[in-house]
Structures are given as structure tokens and as C-alpha cells.
Motif scaffolding. Structure first.
Motif, PDB file in Angstrom:
ATOM      1  N   GLU A  75       0.862  -1.181   0.163  1.00  0.00           N
ATOM      2  CA  GLU A  75       0.043   0.020  -0.095  1.00  0.00           C
ATOM      3  C   GLU A  75       0.633   1.295  -0.039  1.00  0.00           C
ATOM      4  OE1 GLU A  75      -2.805  -0.466   3.270  1.00  0.00           O
ATOM      5  OE2 GLU A  75      -3.901  -1.607   2.001  1.00  0.00           O
ATOM      6  N   ARG A  76       2.089   1.264   0.613  1.00  0.00           N
ATOM      7  CA  ARG A  76       2.961   2.288   0.618  1.00  0.00           C
ATOM      8  C   ARG A  76       3.422   2.674  -0.784  1.00  0.00           C
ATOM      9  NH1 ARG A  76       5.612   0.744   5.775  1.00  0.00           N
ATOM     10  NH2 ARG A  76       6.970  -0.644   4.368  1.00  0.00           N
ATOM     11  N   GLY A  79      -0.134   2.456  -3.090  1.00  0.00           N
ATOM     12  CA  GLY A  79      -1.349   3.384  -2.673  1.00  0.00           C
ATOM     13  C   GLY A  79      -2.510   2.354  -2.729  1.00  0.00           C
TER      14      GLY A  79
END
Length: 86
Positions: A75-76, A79
Motif C-alpha cells: 500500500e505504501r 497506494g
């Protein structure tokens, strides 16, 4: 069958690095490394990362994976998608 079209099958030792177990079986796999087997004969050696001796499906032991860390890292990096946002 036509002669000389099939690879040579011979005894080969496969060593499972995770379990520390070695198997002698017939294979067409090639290796520059050799090992002396229990009977004194020298055979080609192929190291494998996982086999039936260490695979969770065959041993019944499951490994703990850091899935939360992987999801957060994903997710980092990429996104959150619109479908994941609530």
C-alpha cells in the motif's frame, strides 16, 4: 522409439537445504557438484530450497508469514485503490 533423442537418466542426489535431508533418485538434472552417497558411490548433487521433507503441505507444519508487513509495504508503494477505500 527413435534412439538418442531422450536425455540420459541417472542417479542424482537432491539435497533439501531447509530440512537438511538428501534423496537419491533417478533424474535427467545436470550438476557440476558431486557428493559421495551412503553406499560409497559418487553422484551429481542438486541443492533445492524446498522438498516434500520441508514443504508445509506434506509436513503438516505451517509457516508464519508476515502478511501484514507485506500488505502495508504494498500500500505504501502503490497506494490504496478506489475499491479499497471506504
Amino acid at each position: 522409439m527413435r534412439p538418442h533423442i531422450h536425455p540420459e537418466s541417472r542417479p542424482v542426489v537432491f539435497r533439501d537445504r531447509a530440512a537438511g535431508v538428501a534423496f537419491l533418485t533417478r533424474s535427467t538434472a545436470r550438476s557440476d557438484r558431486t557428493i559421495e552417497w551412503e553406499d560409497g558411490a559418487v553422484h551429481p548433487l542438486v541443492d533445492v530450497e524446498i522438498s516434500s521433507a520441508s514443504h508445509p503441505f506434506y509436513t503438516g507444519k505451517s509457516r508464519v508469514l508476515d502478511t501484514a508487513g507485506r500488505v502495508e509495504r504494498f500500500e505504501r508503494r502503490y497506494g490504496r485503490t478506489a475499491s479499497n477505500r471506504h
